[in-house]
Design a protein around this motif. Structure first.
Motif, PDB file in Angstrom:
ATOM      1  N   GLY A  25       0.697  -1.193   0.043  1.00  0.00           N
ATOM      2  CA  GLY A  25      -0.105   0.156   0.026  1.00  0.00           C
ATOM      3  C   GLY A  25       0.935   1.341  -0.074  1.00  0.00           C
ATOM      4  N   GLY A  26       1.897   1.349   0.868  1.00  0.00           N
ATOM      5  CA  GLY A  26       2.799   2.378   0.778  1.00  0.00           C
ATOM      6  C   GLY A  26       3.345   2.663  -0.399  1.00  0.00           C
ATOM      7  N   PRO A  27       4.105   1.797  -1.147  1.00  0.00           N
ATOM      8  CA  PRO A  27       4.778   2.415  -2.346  1.00  0.00           C
ATOM      9  C   PRO A  27       3.706   2.646  -3.552  1.00  0.00           C
ATOM     10  CG  PRO A  27       5.723   0.129  -1.574  1.00  0.00           C
ATOM     11  CD  PRO A  27       4.514   0.482  -0.685  1.00  0.00           C
ATOM     12  N   GLY A  28       2.575   1.878  -3.382  1.00  0.00           N
ATOM     13  CA  GLY A  28       1.403   2.361  -4.312  1.00  0.00           C
ATOM     14  C   GLY A  28       0.893   3.629  -4.130  1.00  0.00           C
ATOM     15  N   ALA A  29       0.796   4.165  -2.876  1.00  0.00           N
ATOM     16  CA  ALA A  29       0.470   5.485  -2.499  1.00  0.00           C
ATOM     17  C   ALA A  29       1.570   6.675  -2.873  1.00  0.00           C
ATOM     18  CB  ALA A  29       0.087   5.842  -0.987  1.00  0.00           C
ATOM     19  N   MET A  30       2.911   6.272  -2.641  1.00  0.00           N
ATOM     20  CA  MET A  30       3.997   7.035  -3.234  1.00  0.00           C
ATOM     21  C   MET A  30       3.734   7.357  -4.870  1.00  0.00           C
ATOM     22  SD  MET A  30       7.140   5.447  -1.119  1.00  0.00           S
ATOM     23  CE  MET A  30       8.334   6.221  -2.019  1.00  0.00           C
ATOM     24  N   ALA A  31       3.422   6.012  -5.464  1.00  0.00           N
ATOM     25  CA  ALA A  31       3.379   6.267  -6.968  1.00  0.00           C
ATOM     26  C   ALA A  31       2.215   7.159  -7.347  1.00  0.00           C
ATOM     27  CB  ALA A  31       2.985   4.930  -7.788  1.00  0.00           C
ATOM     28  N   ALA A  32       0.979   6.879  -6.305  1.00  0.00           N
ATOM     29  CA  ALA A  32      -0.081   7.858  -6.658  1.00  0.00           C
ATOM     30  C   ALA A  32       0.075   9.531  -6.440  1.00  0.00           C
ATOM     31  CB  ALA A  32      -1.292   7.330  -5.818  1.00  0.00           C
ATOM     32  N   ASP A  33       0.897   9.528  -5.519  1.00  0.00           N
ATOM     33  CA  ASP A  33       1.056  10.809  -4.948  1.00  0.00           C
ATOM     34  C   ASP A  33       1.947  11.698  -6.348  1.00  0.00           C
ATOM     35  OD1 ASP A  33      -0.293  11.105  -2.818  1.00  0.00           O
ATOM     36  OD2 ASP A  33       1.618  10.699  -1.501  1.00  0.00           O
ATOM     37  N   ARG A  34       3.139  10.920  -6.956  1.00  0.00           N
ATOM     38  CA  ARG A  34       3.860  11.645  -7.717  1.00  0.00           C
ATOM     39  C   ARG A  34       2.991  11.791  -9.145  1.00  0.00           C
ATOM     40  NH1 ARG A  34       6.815  15.245  -8.715  1.00  0.00           N
ATOM     41  NH2 ARG A  34       8.480  14.996 -10.219  1.00  0.00           N
ATOM     42  N   ALA A  35       1.812  10.774  -9.360  1.00  0.00           N
ATOM     43  CA  ALA A  35       1.099  10.935 -10.369  1.00  0.00           C
ATOM     44  C   ALA A  35       0.389  12.156 -10.262  1.00  0.00           C
ATOM     45  CB  ALA A  35       0.464   9.659 -10.756  1.00  0.00           C
ATOM     46  N   GLY A  36      -0.235  12.666  -9.044  1.00  0.00           N
ATOM     47  CA  GLY A  36      -1.072  13.645  -8.985  1.00  0.00           C
ATOM     48  C   GLY A  36      -0.077  15.040  -9.151  1.00  0.00           C
ATOM     49  N   ASP A  37       1.256  14.957  -8.589  1.00  0.00           N
ATOM     50  CA  ASP A  37       2.044  16.032  -8.848  1.00  0.00           C
ATOM     51  C   ASP A  37       2.260  16.475 -10.349  1.00  0.00           C
ATOM     52  OD1 ASP A  37       2.529  16.209  -6.086  1.00  0.00           O
ATOM     53  OD2 ASP A  37       4.628  15.179  -6.132  1.00  0.00           O
ATOM     54  N   MET A  38       2.126  15.256 -11.305  1.00  0.00           N
ATOM     55  CA  MET A  38       2.453  15.694 -12.577  1.00  0.00           C
ATOM     56  C   MET A  38       1.322  15.635 -13.427  1.00  0.00           C
ATOM     57  SD  MET A  38       6.178  13.531 -13.030  1.00  0.00           S
ATOM     58  CE  MET A  38       7.009  14.680 -13.836  1.00  0.00           C
ATOM     59  N   ASP A  39       0.004  15.713 -12.784  1.00  0.00           N
ATOM     60  CA  ASP A  39      -1.147  15.741 -13.289  1.00  0.00           C
ATOM     61  C   ASP A  39      -1.332  14.517 -14.128  1.00  0.00           C
ATOM     62  OD1 ASP A  39      -2.172  18.050 -12.344  1.00  0.00           O
ATOM     63  OD2 ASP A  39      -1.030  19.377 -13.792  1.00  0.00           O
ATOM     64  N   ILE A  40      -0.986  13.570 -13.781  1.00  0.00           N
ATOM     65  CA  ILE A  40      -1.282  12.143 -14.525  1.00  0.00           C
ATOM     66  C   ILE A  40      -2.520  11.542 -14.019  1.00  0.00           C
ATOM     67  CG2 ILE A  40      -0.319   9.527 -15.005  1.00  0.00           C
ATOM     68  CD1 ILE A  40       2.572  10.641 -14.860  1.00  0.00           C
ATOM     69  N   PRO A  41      -3.705  11.277 -14.675  1.00  0.00           N
ATOM     70  CA  PRO A  41      -4.629  10.982 -13.720  1.00  0.00           C
ATOM     71  C   PRO A  41      -4.652   9.204 -13.784  1.00  0.00           C
ATOM     72  CG  PRO A  41      -5.105  11.332 -16.190  1.00  0.00           C
ATOM     73  CD  PRO A  41      -3.772  11.673 -15.828  1.00  0.00           C
ATOM     74  N   LEU A  42      -5.090   8.928 -12.509  1.00  0.00           N
ATOM     75  CA  LEU A  42      -5.254   7.442 -12.262  1.00  0.00           C
ATOM     76  C   LEU A  42      -6.429   6.994 -12.897  1.00  0.00           C
ATOM     77  CD1 LEU A  42      -4.343   7.206  -8.467  1.00  0.00           C
ATOM     78  CD2 LEU A  42      -2.834   6.990 -10.530  1.00  0.00           C
ATOM     79  N   ALA A  43      -6.213   5.813 -13.719  1.00  0.00           N
ATOM     80  CA  ALA A  43      -7.259   5.338 -14.393  1.00  0.00           C
ATOM     81  C   ALA A  43      -8.615   5.029 -13.481  1.00  0.00           C
ATOM     82  CB  ALA A  43      -6.997   4.174 -14.985  1.00  0.00           C
ATOM     83  N   ALA A  44      -9.730   5.297 -13.973  1.00  0.00           N
ATOM     84  CA  ALA A  44     -11.022   4.695 -13.247  1.00  0.00           C
ATOM     85  C   ALA A  44     -11.248   3.298 -13.542  1.00  0.00           C
ATOM     86  CB  ALA A  44     -12.211   5.695 -13.501  1.00  0.00           C
ATOM     87  N   ILE A  45     -11.238   2.256 -12.846  1.00  0.00           N
ATOM     88  CA  ILE A  45     -11.270   1.318 -13.022  1.00  0.00           C
ATOM     89  C   ILE A  45     -13.022   0.794 -13.450  1.00  0.00           C
ATOM     90  CG2 ILE A  45     -11.091  -1.436 -12.164  1.00  0.00           C
ATOM     91  CD1 ILE A  45      -8.584   0.168 -12.340  1.00  0.00           C
ATOM     92  N   SER A  46     -12.991  -0.023 -14.596  1.00  0.00           N
ATOM     93  CA  SER A  46     -14.342  -0.115 -15.046  1.00  0.00           C
ATOM     94  C   SER A  46     -15.009  -1.165 -14.270  1.00  0.00           C
ATOM     95  CB  SER A  46     -14.490  -0.757 -16.757  1.00  0.00           C
ATOM     96  OG  SER A  46     -13.935  -1.752 -16.497  1.00  0.00           O
ATOM     97  N   ALA A  47     -16.525  -1.201 -14.373  1.00  0.00           N
ATOM     98  CA  ALA A  47     -17.163  -2.214 -13.671  1.00  0.00           C
ATOM     99  C   ALA A  47     -16.767  -3.531 -13.794  1.00  0.00           C
ATOM    100  CB  ALA A  47     -18.667  -2.038 -13.907  1.00  0.00           C
ATOM    101  N   ASP A  48     -16.692  -3.909 -15.371  1.00  0.00           N
ATOM    102  CA  ASP A  48     -16.231  -5.158 -15.737  1.00  0.00           C
ATOM    103  C   ASP A  48     -14.842  -5.736 -15.069  1.00  0.00           C
ATOM    104  OD1 ASP A  48     -18.589  -5.362 -17.369  1.00  0.00           O
ATOM    105  OD2 ASP A  48     -17.662  -5.085 -19.153  1.00  0.00           O
ATOM    106  N   THR A  49     -14.010  -4.687 -15.091  1.00  0.00           N
ATOM    107  CA  THR A  49     -12.620  -5.167 -14.314  1.00  0.00           C
ATOM    108  C   THR A  49     -12.834  -5.163 -13.011  1.00  0.00           C
ATOM    109  OG1 THR A  49     -11.490  -3.658 -16.481  1.00  0.00           O
ATOM    110  CG2 THR A  49     -10.318  -4.172 -14.245  1.00  0.00           C
ATOM    111  N   MET A  50     -13.493  -4.558 -12.511  1.00  0.00           N
ATOM    112  CA  MET A  50     -13.749  -4.763 -11.036  1.00  0.00           C
ATOM    113  C   MET A  50     -14.406  -5.879 -10.658  1.00  0.00           C
ATOM    114  SD  MET A  50     -13.095  -2.689  -8.456  1.00  0.00           S
ATOM    115  CE  MET A  50     -13.445  -1.055  -8.661  1.00  0.00           C
TER     116      MET A  50
END
Length: 900
Positions: free
Chosen positions: A314-339
């Motif tokens: 979870g921690g490494p994932g959060a670090m990656a997500a934070d850096r994506a936010g810094d650089m305006d990279i949107p985290l993909a919204a997971i579709s219902a079928d993928t979920m």
């Protein structure tokens, strides 16, 4: 006709067969000693001449007192003597027939006024002998495949396909040191120094020709000639990937750049806009420079920015997500079928969101299931797979899963195997499989940002917005006349009425505005316009009328008009006693409940010329500082990209019970502002604020224009960094049989038509055009022929309508600028069925007129001696025919251009 893809004129500079080092020395650790030793030890196969006035030999080689003592041809001279001696040495080189020199010596423009004067003197001498200069204050060049290391670096370069071009020798040194330990090789290392003569533009041109170079890395501190730079950068980026690192992003860096190279770094936000339009990617440090080049080489190609992160922590994932936010990279919204797929395969404790945390006990099989599920999601553009070594982890087995899936999917995958000893082998396996692999999540996300940005910028590069047509020019003639009249009055700031008149000439909707000079006149105008009205002070000295107390809104009756007039005049005089006041402007009060207030501006950047700004408007515009910047010209695609680059874009759709705005109307205003910039070289500043846009359309509530005298030349777009598509050159040519032949400049989207045209030429026509027996154009040739910059080159094609609405190309005439900058070299090809129909004459006449309008001195070309049809055409067009000084099988044809 001769091919335009012959050997580049800088070849002797970068591929010399003989080199003289002026200032070569035996003195240990001196620049002359280190540089000469580097050439000796790098395995240079050509002739090497040390020049030293005091010694008969240098490092065991026969030395010469002067460059003029050498009787053999010397391709390149490298000068390492004191700055004061350089002008005389360059003159000696010129007298000896040497056409290229590299000046390693410092102490020129970067050293102040006396150094700048010395640099000017050196260049004047060089130009008088047609000598080209690389430097001064540069490190030199390295060409590993040729065994040439003409630098004073202590580190060498491996052979490879990367070309490094840098204004800083220290950056070259750091990059080479990094590359050595990472086993990265180079085709060229070129240190530019202060770019007094040979600059980025010419070197980029050369590297496009260089077959050893597949990727180009640039380190830039400042640009001297923006048009040349942009033209070459955009041309090169269409053929070879370019990764760029620029210093001077902030004030401290800009100051350091000026001290180091004597150049002004310029506005960083504007430079960023230039990079976007050039199809290159900009990085922030040396590591990113190489990661990006390696990723491009491995065909890592994200076509969007929506990123899915799969992690076992979870921690490494959060670090990656934070850096994506810094650089305006949107985290993909997971579709219902993928979920649904993930819920079926993952443990109940998985994160159920992106980042997809598949828990610390994740097996290779669980990784496989998660990755396969995400690769099928259309809402995911790229996948970052992370592994942190835990007791249950199997780094190599998971890496093999990733490698296997990467070969089955088109989705780009990158990896982050955190740690060292436990994961090092797996990381190497991923890299060997062409999957970018990193130690830290931030680095992986940064790479994803840079490469996805690169491919987005490539789409911007292909846009070819038009300049004005002849019809548009006629419609806007009134705006030009108004500007000329204002300048004759020795004014540079247009009144609001005048500013709106100019906007109206370019079909930009404006609120009707009239100026009252007395309270009584304000009453009459208010009744004429109709209540409610807005009243604003009319003053060329006040940029922000609201802050000056010069604006009153929503005035609904006559008594309020008189009071507002007096109140505005008194308030402004009190706050700004020296401001000139021409009266009070009266206009309709634009009460639009669903309106959004936006701002569109034009300003002049000292390097890149006019730029267009867009963002949130209104009275709080300076507080929110929501700005996006674009280089003109714009088309719809580029206008949409500019709008999307702002925070204001989020307010333009359905928002707080307000309907979405009329986006077409907003785009149209931006496109018309772009037309203004193209056609009005006098325009220095434009401030449209607010532009009110709602579901019904757009209207300018307030505008201010600043103008100044503009230098005129043969190029109507010389004030712009990017040349627009020259729509004014399009012409229709009616044939006797009723068909219409269209003569127009070529476009990038004409590549299929151009390829088909060349394929259908007879062997004889192909040979006469290319002096070769090629069957069809290579991809590189096709790009060069159809994606031109309209500045240093022009290609006019002739087309006729074909079946299914498709055009058919029946001829092409093109020119490219010669190294002298004063003449152009042409090429001509006509479809065999259309020869002897006047197409060649029509195309060449139009091409010659283009060259004349640009101010070139002559059009020249090389024609095979047996091509009698071409000689007849050339003679009737005013060309003279001369023997070729190098090739008896070819004759040179020359058409002088005189102003008409």
């Amino acid at each position: 006709m001769k091919s335009t893809l012959e050997q580049h004129y800088l070849t002797s500079l970068f591929e010399p067969k003989s080199v003289a080092v002026i200032g070569a020395s035996d003195r240990e650790d001196s620049v002359g000693s280190v540089l000469f030793k580097n050439i000796l030890e790098s395995g240079f196969k050509g002739r090497l001449y040390p020049i030293n006035q005091k010694h008969d030999t240098v490092q065991g080689q026969q030395a010469y007192k002067s460059i003029e003592e050498i009787s053999a041809r010397v391709d390149l001279a490298v000068i390492v003597t004191r700055a004061q001696t350089v002008p005389a040495i360059v003159e000696q080189c010129g007298r000896s027939g040497i056409k290229y020199v590299i000046i390693i010596t410092a102490g020129f423009s970067e050293a102040g006024h006396s150094g700048a004067a010395l640099e000017r003197k050196t260049l004047e001498i060089a130009r008088s002998y047609n000598v080209r200069v690389l430097g001064p204050n540069c490190l030199g060049i390295i060409r590993p495949a040729l065994g040439l290391n003409a630098t004073f670096l202590r580190v060498s370069a491996n052979v490879g396909n990367l070309a490094l071009v840098s204004q800083s020798g220290a950056i070259c040194s750091a990059v080479l040191d990094w590359a050595k330990s990472n086993k990265v090789g180079f085709s060229s290392v070129i240190s530019l120094g202060s770019t007094a003569d040979v600059d980025f533009g010419e070197i980029l041109d050369y590297l496009v020709y260089d077959n050893r170079t597949h990727y180009i890395l640039l380190y830039i501190e400042g640009i001297r000639n923006s048009r040349r730079f942009m033209s070459a950068l955009r041309s090169a980026a269409r053929i070879k990937p370019i990764i760029l690192l620029k210093a001077g992003r902030h004030a401290g860096g800009s100051a350091a750049v000026k001290v180091h190279s004597g150049m002004i770094a310029g506005s960083d936000i504007v430079f960023d806009a230039a990079v976007r339009r050039s199809g290159v990617v900009r990085v922030q440090n040396i590591g990113q420079l190489f990661y990006a080049s390696k990723a491009l080489a491995s065909k890592f190609r994200p076509l969007g920015k929506r990123l899915a992160i799969i992690t076992n922590g979870g921690g490494p994932g959060a670090m990656a997500a934070d850096r994506a936010g810094d650089m305006d990279i949107p985290l993909a919204a997971i579709s219902a079928d993928t979920m649904k797929l993930l819920n079926a395969k993952m443990p109940s404790t998985w994160s159920r969101s992106n980042p997809i945390d598949i828990r610390g006990d994740a097996t290779p099989e669980r990784y496989r299931d998660a990755i396969l599920a995400v690769t099928q999601d259309d809402g995911v553009d790229g996948i970052l797979i992370m592994l942190s070594p835990q007791a249950m982890s199997k780094p190599m087995a998971v890496a093999q899963v990733v490698i296997e899936i990467s070969e089955q999917t088109t989705k780009p995958i990158l990896a982050c195997w955190m740690g060292e000893d436990q994961v090092a082998e797996a990381r190497i396996a991923l890299e060997n499989a062409g999957i970018p692999a990193f130690r830290m999540p931030e680095t992986a996300v940064e790479l994803y940002f840079h490469i996805s940005t690169y491919y987005r910028n490539q789409t911007l590069l292909l846009q070819t917005p038009e300049g004005s047509s002849q019809r548009t020019q006629q419609e806007t003639e009134g705006a030009r006349m108004l500007i000329e009249a204002v300048l004759q009055e020795h004014r540079k700031v247009l009144s609001e009425m005048e500013s709106k008149a100019v906007l109206r000439a370019f079909r930009i909707p404006v609120a009707q505005t009239m100026v009252a000079r007395t309270p009584t006149e304000s009453l009459l105008l208010a009744e004429q316009i109709g209540f409610p009205i807005a009243m604003k002070v009319d003053s060329p000295d006040l940029v922000r009328k609201t802050e000056a107390g010069g604006v009153r809104l929503n005035i609904t009756n006559a008594p309020a008009v008189r009071n507002a007039y007096h109140d505005i005049i008194e308030t402004v005089k009190k706050r700004h006693p020296t401001a000139r006041i021409g009266g009070v402007s009266i206009e309709p009060y634009l009460a639009r409940p669903n309106g959004r207030e936006l701002m569109i501006g034009v300003v002049r950047d000292p390097t890149f010329g006019p730029i267009i700004t867009f963002g949130a408007g209104g009275s709080e515009v300076e507080i929110f500082r929501d700005r996006a910047v674009a280089l003109p010209p714009l088309n719809s695609f580029l206008a949409q990209d500019l709008i999307r680059s702002t925070h204001a874009a989020e307010l333009l759709g359905e928002f707080r019970n307000m309907p979405a705005i009329n986006m077409t109307a907003l785009e149209e205003v931006l496109l018309n502002v772009s037309q203004m910039v193209c056609e009005l070289p006098w325009l220095q500043e434009l401030d449209i604020n607010p532009l009110i846009v709602d579901e019904f359309g757009a209207i300018v509530a307030d505008a201010r224009i600043v103008i100044d005298y503009a230098a005129t030349s043969g190029d109507r777009y010389s004030h712009m960094a990017i040349h627009p598509y020259p729509a004014h050159l399009i012409q229709n040519w009616e044939q006797p049989d009723g068909r219409t032949v269209v003569i127009r400049p070529i476009r990038p989207e004409d590549s299929d038509m151009e390829q088909e045209f060349v394929k259908n030429l007879s062997d004889e026509s192909k040979y006469y055009r290319f002096m070769d027996t090629l069957r069809e154009l290579t991809q590189a040739m096709l790009v060069r022929f159809t994606q031109i910059d309209y500045d240093r080159e022009m290609a006019l094609i002739a087309t006729i309508p074909g079946e299914g609405g498709k055009d058919i190309q029946i001829g092409v005439a093109r020119y490219v600028t010669n190294p002298d900058g004063e003449t152009v070299e042409f090429a001509l090809a006509i479809a065999d069925d259309w020869q002897k129909h006047g197409v060649g004459r029509k195309l060449m006449s139009a091409l010659i007129e283009c060259a004349r309008q640009k101010g070139y001195r002559a059009v020249v070309g090389d024609v095979l001696s047996q091509n009698t049809k071409m000689f007849r055409l050339m003679t009737t067009l005013g060309f003279s025919i001369h023997p070729h000084h190098e090739d008896p099988a070819v004759k040179r044809v020359v058409c002088p251009l005189h102003a008409q």
